[in-house]
Design an enzyme around this catalytic site. Structure first.
Site, short mmCIF file in Angstrom:
data_model
loop_
_atom_site.label_atom_id
_atom_site.label_comp_id
_atom_site.label_asym_id
_atom_site.label_seq_id
_atom_site.Cartn_x
_atom_site.Cartn_y
_atom_site.Cartn_z
N ASP A 34 0.82 -1.22 0.00
CA ASP A 34 0.00 0.00 0.00
C ASP A 34 0.85 1.26 0.00
O ASP A 34 0.41 2.32 0.46
CB ASP A 34 -0.96 0.03 1.20
N GLY A 36 1.93 2.93 -2.64
CA GLY A 36 1.69 3.82 -3.77
C GLY A 36 2.54 3.44 -4.97
O GLY A 36 2.93 4.31 -5.76
N GLY A 38 1.70 1.88 -7.69
CA GLY A 38 1.03 2.11 -8.96
C GLY A 38 1.26 3.50 -9.50
O GLY A 38 1.35 3.71 -10.71
N HIS A 62 -3.47 -1.55 -6.88
CA HIS A 62 -2.71 -0.35 -7.21
C HIS A 62 -3.67 0.71 -7.75
O HIS A 62 -4.43 0.44 -8.68
CB HIS A 62 -1.62 -0.66 -8.25
N LEU A 352 3.71 12.31 1.47
CA LEU A 352 4.31 13.26 2.39
C LEU A 352 3.28 14.27 2.89
O LEU A 352 3.32 14.72 4.04
CB LEU A 352 5.47 14.00 1.71
N ASP A 353 2.31 14.60 2.03
CA ASP A 353 1.30 15.60 2.37
C ASP A 353 0.42 15.20 3.56
O ASP A 353 -0.16 16.06 4.21
CB ASP A 353 0.41 15.89 1.15
#
Length: 448
Positions: A34, A36, A38, A62, A352-353
């Site tokens: 999980d 990211g 994709g 994905h 990161l956000d």
């Protein structure tokens, strides 16, 4: 030169010029899935000639967002969005045909209408049957309170069939149907002896499989030869999309809370027939914090409001199962171990956000057991459950990062967080994700 010298192998050998072969670029999950993957695959696929899956099945999930369209892929390589890109499902993948054709139809409905012409499926890939999924659920139920957390997609039982040599492959389905039917009934009877209460609609599934044969036939190929032919063209860019993640690898993951395939870099060779010499860059995808679905030890897990905040802000629900993901701080010991196994040439840091509103952020940097720093990653769950985590604390940035498109546009404290990860891993962070869309991935130049 004497006859004896020739017999003993002393004749100078003629220097042969070996054919230059291309390299594959590999994208691998560096944590428990999980991360990211994709999204990075989609980004790299825009410049690739082929995107390949090498292991796992439709237990993978994905998500790719392009413009106002959201794609959820489970068996199809994420690269199908690129209309100039071939998609390959290798021999190491296990395929549930109803799930595959449902996913194809769903993707075609979003405007990718030519994907069947660009999709190649290995004739050596093993088939997941509906009864494999029933067996998966029955096995999990029998574990009582020691659940693995399987997706119940039939992946484990299918790989078990493969290892027991009573599995059934795409080539069997495309061959003589009577011979296929006999193998199918043999496998059904095997599982009925183990699980007498299974209710299996054999005639219904066989009818569906017979109808699937002609849909499947144009896409089925010997992908070992096919991949070899692609590699001979050194100008072609070939991307391999790993499913699941290193910490779920059957050998190197947190056993027994793992998946049933080799989802580290070695799976590229065994799942596609690609020689080790053709593996080029290996990019590890790392979420800016850590998540996990299902059971198993989780040293950096946050069982408090901070964990709930990460879960809610990150929308941490499994793409395949919809299950709530457990959340915690970034775990460096996991990433160091993952890097040992895979040898990352670069890192893609995602989401990161999600940390934008935190007053401070922590990074787990070391494990201690009985007061001593561990210099290895524990193979026993009992040890992993007992470790104490040493953290470093960094100030948060309390500013939105979603509009940043260069590294310099990130808040200073966000940059420091990224650079600290880079320093702790000694691996360059090549990409930083700050949102869902394709254009929210910040690329940093490779070191010269």
């Amino acid at each position: 030169m004497s006859h004896a010298a020739v017999v003993n192998g002393d004749m100078p050998s003629k220097k042969l010029k070996t054919q230059e072969m291309g390299k594959v670029t590999v994208v691998i999950g560096a944590q428990w899935g999980d991360e990211g993957k994709g999204k990075l695959v989609d980004l790299l696929a825009t410049k690739s000639n082929a995107v390949c899956r090498c292991q796992g099945g439709n237990n993978a999930g994905h998500t790719v967002v392009v413009g106002d369209k959201k794609y959820d892929f489970h068996l199809l390589p994420s690269g199908v969005i690129n209309k100039d890109c071939l998609s390959v499902i290798g021999n190491g993948v296990v395929i549930h045909l109803p799930g595959l054709f449902e996913e194809i139809a769903k993707t075609e409905g979003k405007g990718i209408t030519d994907l069947r012409e660009r999709l190649v499926i290995s004739t050596r890939a093993h088939l997941v049957f509906d009864f494999h999924q029933l067996v998966d659920g029955a096995q999990e139920q029998h574990r009582g309170n020691k659940l693995i957390g399987t997706t119940k997609k039939g992946i484990g039982p299918t790989y078990s069939s493969k290892a027991m040599r009573n599995g059934i492959r795409v080539a069997d389905l495309l061959g003589d149907f009577d011979a296929f039917t006999e193998k199918y009934h043999g496998l059904v009877n095997f599982y009925k002896r183990l699980f007498p209460n299974l209710t299996i609609d054999t005639e219904g599934e066989l009818k569906q499989l017979k109808n699937s044969r002609e849909l499947l036939r144009p896409m089925a190929k010997d992908t070992v030869s096919y991949m070899n032919s692609l590699l001979k063209d050194t100008k072609k860019k070939i991307l391999v999309e790993g499913a699941n993640a290193t910490m779920l690898d059957i050998d190197f993951g947190t056993y027994p809370f793992v998946t049933s395939s080799s989802c580290s870099v070695g799976g590229v060779c065994t799942g596609l027939g690609v020689p080790p010499s053709s593996v080029g860059d290996v990019f590890g995808v790392v979420k800016a914090y850590t998540t996990r679905v299902g059971g198993g030890a989780f040293p950096c897990e946050l069982l408090n409001d901070l964990g709930n905040t990460l879960q809610e802000k990150g929308h941490e629900f499994g793409t395949t199962t919809g299950r709530r993901r457990r959340c915690g701080w970034l775990d460096i010991p996991i990433l160091r171990y993952s890097n040992m196994v895979n040898g990352y040439t670069g890192i893609c840091l995602t989401k990161l956000d999600i940390l934008d509103e935190f007053e401070e952020v922590k990074i787990g940097v070391e494990y201690k057991l009985n007061g001593a720093v561990m210099n290895y990653y524990p193979e026993l769950q009992t040890e992993l459950e007992a470790v104490e985590v040493e953290y470093v604390t960094l100030p948060g940035w309390k500013q939105p990062t979603v509009d940043a498109r260069t590294f310099d546009e990130l808040p200073k404290n966000a940059q420091d967080y990224v650079l600290k990860i880079e320093e702790l891993l000694s691996v360059p962070v090549r990409w930083v994700g700050v949102g869902q869309s394709r254009d929210s991935m910040i690329e940093r130049p490779a070191a010269v």
